[in-house]
Design an enzyme around this catalytic site. Structure first.
Site, PDB file in Angstrom:
ATOM      1  N   LEU A  63      13.282 -29.206 -35.591  1.00  0.00           N
ATOM      2  CA  LEU A  63      13.005 -30.138 -34.971  1.00  0.00           C
ATOM      3  C   LEU A  63      11.860 -31.337 -36.125  1.00  0.00           C
ATOM      4  O   LEU A  63      11.674 -32.373 -35.661  1.00  0.00           O
ATOM      5  CB  LEU A  63      12.447 -29.854 -33.822  1.00  0.00           C
ATOM      6  N   ALA A 113       7.077 -36.867 -36.916  1.00  0.00           N
ATOM      7  CA  ALA A 113       6.841 -36.628 -35.977  1.00  0.00           C
ATOM      8  C   ALA A 113       7.036 -35.086 -35.202  1.00  0.00           C
ATOM      9  O   ALA A 113       7.765 -33.948 -35.450  1.00  0.00           O
ATOM     10  CB  ALA A 113       9.535 -36.952 -35.637  1.00  0.00           C
ATOM     11  N   THR A 147       9.645 -22.669 -39.355  1.00  0.00           N
ATOM     12  CA  THR A 147       9.752 -21.549 -39.142  1.00  0.00           C
ATOM     13  C   THR A 147      10.880 -19.952 -40.085  1.00  0.00           C
ATOM     14  O   THR A 147      11.792 -20.615 -39.347  1.00  0.00           O
ATOM     15  CB  THR A 147       9.377 -20.518 -38.039  1.00  0.00           C
ATOM     16  N   ARG A 155     -17.922   4.262 -31.968  1.00  0.00           N
ATOM     17  CA  ARG A 155     -18.672   3.729 -32.605  1.00  0.00           C
ATOM     18  C   ARG A 155     -20.288   4.493 -31.809  1.00  0.00           C
ATOM     19  O   ARG A 155     -20.236   3.589 -30.435  1.00  0.00           O
ATOM     20  CB  ARG A 155     -18.458   2.040 -32.666  1.00  0.00           C
ATOM     21  N   GLN A 171     -23.401  -1.245 -21.016  1.00  0.00           N
ATOM     22  CA  GLN A 171     -22.623  -2.561 -20.056  1.00  0.00           C
ATOM     23  C   GLN A 171     -22.591  -3.327 -20.478  1.00  0.00           C
ATOM     24  O   GLN A 171     -21.216  -4.325 -20.025  1.00  0.00           O
ATOM     25  CB  GLN A 171     -23.729  -2.488 -18.767  1.00  0.00           C
ATOM     26  N   GLU A 182       5.430 -24.548 -31.236  1.00  0.00           N
ATOM     27  CA  GLU A 182       6.488 -24.482 -30.158  1.00  0.00           C
ATOM     28  C   GLU A 182       5.509 -25.868 -28.935  1.00  0.00           C
ATOM     29  O   GLU A 182       5.643 -25.773 -27.897  1.00  0.00           O
ATOM     30  CB  GLU A 182       6.910 -23.672 -29.195  1.00  0.00           C
TER      31      GLU A 182
END
Length: 385
Positions: free
Chosen positions: A131, A136, A164, A274, A285, A370
């Site tokens: 497209l 464009a 793609t 970790r 927290q 898209e």
């Protein structure tokens, strides 16, 4: 009131859950081990392609009458989500196969469907969607690629950009101008084959992310194709393209969702291992708040994406709004979550020894292709429910 376990609203069916388990197992065993190399080497994820084809997961949307799995829109979303959780580049195989072939399914003649859906279903050739052009992008109706009728053929000339899987796919849905005076109503859709004389490809783009999925220009130089390769009636191509995007934007939401979930899963494991100041950083927290926000955003994105998939399957009147909303929201979430996941790993997150910087780079494109998220907001505003 007592709980009722058989209340099935707002949850996928048992079949969908089984599909998720199967795709996740496949993705972790056959796709995940190659994800880093695919990114580092910027090469097509052939291992993922072969695994998806072998398990009939490369184009699950193809209807059963053409040899496909006949999966519904939510099943397609789940496949893409679970593949993207380990490798975004690989998730573009099922996603773009749907994008490229859906115009044929929506508007193509029965002969055209039989001719092209069957090899797609068998994994004999992928489908791409042409497209965009150099001038464009968001203004797709401003395209310059032309298709001129010549007897029982059309001759196509022009350049398509950002395609793609270009060069790997066998089949291309190409939008071209057949009547320049009519702007969007003068655009028609065609199936072009990789082997058609006059079809060639530019060099692969050097990209920030999704490096395993080739993005190239497609050159059409006096490409002569039979007139029966037109998808639908002359002048209906742009309408078909927009209808297609209503459905396939949801697959980009699914891809974004998968990337975000993969990042959260990895970060969650890391913070439990970790240790700083004598205890796992998951006990702090500030870290817990970050994880809670990440999970909350993903849950909201999944709910919206699955709602949009259900609307796609039914063909609901608010599909255009929901498809744009799901794509826009989920991709913004993916960018937020992957950025926070990198932060949770600190300096390690910034290195290529860990997958999160790849996920963060991969997430960015979901806000762009898209239809950019700015365009999605225009689409939503024009189609408010």
């Amino acid at each position: 009131m007592a709980g009722s376990a058989d209340f099935d609203l707002y949850r996928p069916s048992e079949e969908h859950d089984m599909l998720r388990d199967a795709v996740r197992s496949l993705a972790e065993a056959k796709i995940s081990p190659f994800a880093t190399a695919v990114d580092e080497e910027a090469r097509f994820p052939q291992e993922a392609h072969d695994a998806l084809v072998a398990n009939d997961l490369h184009a699950v949307h193809v209807p059963e009458e053409y040899g496909g799995a006949g999966a519904d829109a939510l099943a397609t979303v789940i496949v893409i989500e679970e593949v993207a959780r380990v490798c975004a580049s690989s998730s573009l195989i099922p996603a773009v196969n749907k994008l490229g072939s859906l115009p044929v399914i929506i508007s193509g003649s029965e002969d055209l469907k039989k001719k092209y859906m069957s090899p797609l279903a068998k994994g004999e050739g992928m489908f791409s969607y042409c497209l965009s052009e150099p001038d464009a992008g968001s203004d797709a109706a401003g395209m310059k690629t032309k298709a001129v009728r010549d007897g029982d053929t059309y001759v196509l000339n022009g350049v398509k950009r950002w395609i793609t899987n270009a060069g790997v796919s066998e089949y291309y849905t190409v939008m071209a101008v057949t009547d320049p005076a009519k702007r969007s109503k003068g655009i028609s859709a065609f199936v072009v084959e990789k082997g058609d004389e006059g079809v060639s490809f530019g060099a692969p783009e050097k990209k920030l992310g999704i490096k395993g999925s080739p993005t190239r220009e497609v050159y059409l130089d006096n490409v002569r194709i039979p007139a029966d390769r037109m998808i639908g009636e002359e002048g209906t191509g742009f309408a078909t393209a927009m209808k297609t995007l209503d459905h396939t934007r949801i697959t980009i939401a699914a891809q974004a969702l998968g990337i975000a979930q993969g990042a959260l899963d990895y970060a969650k494991g890391y913070v439990q291992e970790r240790k700083q100041f004598g205890k796992p950083i998951a006990d702090f927290q500030g870290i817990q708040f970050m994880l809670a926000d990440m999970a909350m955003k993903i849950s909201a994105a999944r709910a919206l994406t699955y709602q949009a998939a259900a609307a796609s399957q039914r063909g609901d009147a608010d599909l255009t709004y929901l498809g744009a909303a799901a794509k826009c929201f989920a991709s913004d979430v993916a960018m937020d979550v992957t950025t926070d996941a990198v932060q949770l790993l600190g300096g390690y997150g910034y290195t290529r020894d860990y997958p999160l910087e790849r996920m963060m780079r991969d997430a960015k494109i979901t806000q762009i292709y898209e239809g950019t998220n700015q365009v999605q907001r225009i689409v939503m505003a024009r189609n408010l429910p």
